[in-house]
Design an enzyme around this catalytic site. Structure first.
Site, PDB file in Angstrom:
ATOM      1  N   CYS A 101       6.421  -2.555  -1.530  1.00 36.58           N
ATOM      2  CA  CYS A 101       5.446  -1.478  -1.682  1.00 36.58           C
ATOM      3  C   CYS A 101       6.158  -0.151  -1.932  1.00 36.58           C
ATOM      4  CB  CYS A 101       4.568  -1.393  -0.442  1.00 36.58           C
ATOM      5  SG  CYS A 101       3.194  -0.208  -0.593  1.00 36.58           S
ATOM      6  N   CYS A 199      -0.135  -5.080   6.010  1.00 41.75           N
ATOM      7  CA  CYS A 199      -1.407  -4.356   5.844  1.00 41.75           C
ATOM      8  C   CYS A 199      -2.494  -5.213   5.215  1.00 41.75           C
ATOM      9  CB  CYS A 199      -1.188  -3.076   5.028  1.00 41.75           C
ATOM     10  SG  CYS A 199      -0.717  -3.346   3.306  1.00 41.75           S
TER      11      CYS A 199
END
Length: 388
Positions: A101, A199
């Site tokens: 990410c 997440c």
């Protein structure tokens, strides 16, 4: 300076944006929508990028008096982070989605768009420091608060990206001070729990999540001698160092626990053994990158001293490393190194102290003191004595 503040909806990014405003920068806040179907509310400290997070980010920007936008990066996030995560597990590796990410979303796609819109830098709430040396080059270093240090997950940043990064929390001695500052500023996120875990798997059930996305088939569990001990529902759901969920049904001859030593997706087998057999002292990493200027040893191929970290909050161990050897060359211990990768070479890392539970797919970040030298993805991790 025109600064784009990445607003996660948490306390760190809110205080970082506030400090950027105090420094006199022209600041604009942006929240990244990374999921097409975000949950309405977080579950305690699990999950992020929810509707609640976007509203918290908006309220923080409103309090700071700066513009606020939401950018939809959900398709890019799915391709570069989620799909990569699934593909790595399907290949028997254990990836770190936070590294991907940061590499591909926050400091590639986001920074790329920010620069195209005329911003000079991206500001985030990461705990890490960018240091300019006497010769003008930039280095990435640990934050003042080592307990919250996030330099590990930023090890993928390049020299060009460091030029455009602002980390206003770098020298803050503790997270408690950040929360206290947020409360003093009247920010509603002052007491908001930190997010953790993956997440996009907010319930924490990684195996269950993978079962829905990877074609799992029953296979065998073997010991190191090749004896069949039991069966499993799919090798891709296991990771090196795992102890729970083996369901072998009978104890080891010495009565001690067994751990996953190896995942072999090609023949759908899982190899288990004692905890001592998890120890590794040699790692080969692929797709290496330097966090700032490369060491002189990159050109010479010589060994250089360093410390190795393989988990976000793991301990470091002393080691030495060198840039990938030609396949016909050999290491100091006389073993041939046939792992030269065509796409950027390799890093060969030899540890002074063995590490346990190191899995292919994890990220090996090298340090020298507080400085982050760079990172590579672990391709192989072995115990040379055991191999011999």
């Amino acid at each position: 300076m025109k600064v784009l503040a990445a607003m996660s909806g948490g306390v760190d990014s809110a205080v970082a944006a506030a400090r950027a405003v105090d420094a006199g920068h022209e600041v604009v806040g942006v929240h990244l929508a990374l999921s097409r179907m975000p949950g309405t509310l977080r579950t305690g400290s699990r999950g992020c990028c929810t509707i609640e997070d976007s509203r918290d980010a908006w309220r923080a920007c409103e309090k700071l008096g700066i513009p606020y936008y939401t950018w939809d990066f959900s398709e890019r996030f799915k391709e570069d982070v989620v799909d990569d995560f699934v593909a790595e597990y399907a290949a028997g590796r254990t990836p770190n989605p936070c590294m991907r990410c940061n590499e591909r979303i926050k400091f590639a796609a986001l920074l790329e768009k920010a620069l195209a819109l005329g911003f000079d830098a991206v500001c985030t709430g990461h705990y890490a420091q960018v240091v300019r040396t006497d010769d003008g080059s930039l280095e990435l270093h640990r934050a003042a608060d080592w307990a919250k240090d996030q330099s590990y997950v930023l090890g993928v940043l390049t020299a060009e990206q460091l030029e455009r990064c602002l980390f206003p929390l770098a020298e803050t001695p503790s997270k408690d001070l950040v929360r206290a500052e947020a409360a003093e500023r009247g920010l509603s996120v002052a007491a908001k729990p930190d997010s953790h875990d993956i997440c996009f798997i907010p319930d924490g059930d990684t195996r269950g999540w993978l079962n829905e996305r990877i074609d799992m088939t029953e296979g065998t569990i073997l010991d190191t001698e090749g004896n069949e001990l039991g069966t499993h529902a799919g090798a891709q759901a296991f990771t090196v160092g795992q102890r729970k969920g083996l369901n072998i049904g009978r104890p080891a001859p010495d009565g001690r626990p067994r751990f996953v030593l190896e995942v072999r997706p090609k023949d759908n087998t899982v190899v288990v053994g004692s905890k001592e057999m998890l120890a590794v002292d040699r790692i080969v990493g692929i797709r290496p990158s330097w966090a700032g200027a490369a060491l002189a040893e990159e050109a010479t191929g010589e060994w250089f001293d360093c410390h190795l970290q393989v988990r976000a909050h793991g301990d470091t161990v002393p080691a030495r490393a060198r840039v990938g050897l030609p396949s016909a060359d050999s290491t100091a211990d006389g073993t041939a190194d046939s792992t030269q990768a065509p796409d950027g070479g390799t890093w060969v890392i030899e540890l002074d102290e063995p590490l346990t539970g190191v899995a292919p797919g994890q990220t090996a970040v090298l340090y020298r003191g507080t400085r982050v030298l760079g990172q590579s993805t672990i391709d192989t991790a072995v115990n040379m004595a055991r191999v011999a």
